[in-house]
Design a protein around this motif. Sequence first.
Motif, short mmCIF file in Angstrom:
data_model
loop_
_atom_site.label_atom_id
_atom_site.label_comp_id
_atom_site.label_asym_id
_atom_site.label_seq_id
_atom_site.Cartn_x
_atom_site.Cartn_y
_atom_site.Cartn_z
N PRO A 328 0.60 -1.52 0.20
CA PRO A 328 -0.26 0.10 -0.31
C PRO A 328 1.01 1.44 0.36
CG PRO A 328 -1.28 -1.55 1.60
CD PRO A 328 0.58 -1.96 0.91
N GLU A 329 1.54 1.06 0.85
CA GLU A 329 2.89 2.23 0.48
C GLU A 329 3.68 2.66 -0.44
OE1 GLU A 329 3.19 0.16 4.86
OE2 GLU A 329 3.30 -0.52 2.65
N THR A 330 3.93 1.84 -1.43
CA THR A 330 4.40 2.09 -2.57
C THR A 330 3.46 2.11 -3.45
OG1 THR A 330 4.48 -0.46 -2.93
CG2 THR A 330 6.97 0.75 -2.29
N ARG A 331 1.96 1.90 -3.47
CA ARG A 331 1.23 2.09 -4.29
C ARG A 331 0.39 3.83 -3.98
NH1 ARG A 331 -2.84 0.22 -2.04
NH2 ARG A 331 -2.33 -2.12 -3.32
N GLU A 332 0.40 4.40 -2.73
CA GLU A 332 0.81 5.64 -2.66
C GLU A 332 1.54 6.19 -2.95
OE1 GLU A 332 0.79 8.26 1.27
OE2 GLU A 332 -0.87 6.73 1.41
N PHE A 333 2.94 5.80 -2.81
CA PHE A 333 3.75 6.89 -3.66
C PHE A 333 4.02 6.58 -4.72
CE2 PHE A 333 7.87 4.66 -5.10
CZ PHE A 333 8.81 6.26 -5.39
N PHE A 334 3.80 6.07 -5.75
CA PHE A 334 4.50 5.66 -7.36
C PHE A 334 2.49 6.73 -7.65
CE2 PHE A 334 5.09 4.36 -11.10
CZ PHE A 334 6.92 4.39 -11.57
N ASP A 335 1.79 6.09 -7.09
CA ASP A 335 0.99 7.25 -8.01
C ASP A 335 0.99 9.06 -7.96
OD1 ASP A 335 -0.58 5.11 -8.55
OD2 ASP A 335 -1.67 4.98 -7.38
N PHE A 336 1.97 9.17 -6.75
CA PHE A 336 1.97 10.76 -5.87
C PHE A 336 3.01 11.04 -6.76
CE2 PHE A 336 4.61 13.68 -3.52
CZ PHE A 336 3.73 14.70 -3.86
#
Length: 585
Positions: A328-336
């Motif tokens: 979930p952390e990497t998903r939020e990061f890359f979308d940002f």
Amino acid sequence: HVLTVCAACAQTWAELLQENLQERMTKKMKFSEMPYTRIDFARVEEEMKGLMRELQEAGNGEEQFAVHKKFYRLNDRVQTQATICSIRHTIDTTDSFYEKEQEYYDAQMPAYSNLCVAYQKLLFESPYRAELEQKIGPVAFKNMEMAMKAVSDEVIPLMQEENALVTEYEKLLAGAKIDWDGETLNLSLLTPYLTSADPAVRRKAAEKQNEFFESIGQKLDELYDRLVKNRTEQARKLGFETYTPLGYLRMQRNCYGREEVENLRRQVKEIFVPFAEKMYEKRRNRLGMDIMTWSDEQVFGPEGNPQPEGTPEEILAAGQKMYGELSPETREFFDFMMENELMDVFGRKTKAVGGYMTYLPDYKAPFIFANFNGTSGDVDVMTHECGHAFQGYLAAEDPIREHADIGMETAEIHSMSMEFFTEPWYHLFFGEQKTKEYTQMHLEDAIMFVPYGCMVDEFQHEVYDHPEMTPDERKQVWKRLEKEYKPHLNYGGLPFFEAGCFWQKQHHIYSYPLYYIDYVIAQLCAFEFKEWMERDYEGAWKSYVKLCRMSASKFHTELLKDIGLDTPFADGTISKIVDGLEKLI
């Protein structure tokens, strides 16, 4: 570390954390829309001196910390504008506006750095230091102590000259114009030909590269000679006999020194070099060659290196899918990163060479710069630089800015380990058939890097120990070290490289003195993660995220202990790592 502070400090932390998260949401902005305004350093100096007065007049630690939060905001503003300028300058080195702006910051930032150290000196000597240390941590105060030894007003002109020389070197390389069958290429765009499956093509590319460096060889010698003398003079003005101890301070080595680094290099020579040589021998056999020259050893097999499938845009899309599934952390990061256009990865002839990750404090935003060229290096960017950026994204949640002040040996663990953690998604870039080849090549290349990284470090130590050496004497040192660290090496008649000049294409040696051993330390730690994830991927990932979130809240060696890794400095660690790698290979 939140739990080790008093309740009042924990409440302050929570309030700052909420403030930081709100700031990220309100300042969310695409990079192309971020306004740039040249920093007025005369005004900044007035503001800083005002903060210093407030700090001295404060009646307790809470009041001083309130002033310190104002310093955070001022420094964030300066660093954000300087970084926007730097990014836009490297995105297009022919843009005259940002070229002049970069020259401005090259001249102004040394004095600003000294001003920050003067401010930090007041914090360091504060009668309320114990209370402040509870808030920002002992590592911050150790770094302040080191910074105070590493600068003075007397060396500002030399630091300005050093910045200008580094910029000149990087512009010299960025300006490469290499003729390739009627097309003009820069060094980045030549890279695919250097790793061609056709031995004749990669040999031709190596000759073209050699010719370019030969054409600027005299200028390279002159620039480096001036840099060595400049840095040595800075060191002597600051009370050091040579640049090396000053370089250690500026690299923020706050929990180990030269003795530990030399012990690491000794173990690499004794244990890791023979292991790496086996990798080169495997590669030679795979290529079916009696003699493997330097232009051949860059290639995994007779069909060349596995190349990613799809356009640059499709590689980015695959990266988004990968990080979306990883956690979930990497998903939020890359979308940002994607939503805010915080990656410039497309190769262009006017871009600076290489790749990097940097950070824009005002926007709580990492930024990735790279040069996609259709090789597996494009995937390396998606994993390595995103490892840096992911940590930077998580660190933005931490309201204590000093915790983001990470030593590079720790920062490179984030990037090099991410390269291994993303292995289950390599097929998104290479397809099923090439994934196994890329996975094997990636591990082999990482192994073969370790001796080279140590060689770069030992070379720099010898250069700065003996600043009186001539350019030719430095080249002889490099040739001797090549025999110790890469005994198989054969340049196949490329005159520039055979003359002991290969190091002149390694921009860290010019631009970031004494940096390179940090990659080695981190790579060895990443190997530990690699072996761990083979046994327990979920446990290794949790430890990695913990390391990212801890930032620089503890000393490097303490961080490793806390997350369950052995320090590469200790006797026996490298032998243990090699044993694990031999099983994986």
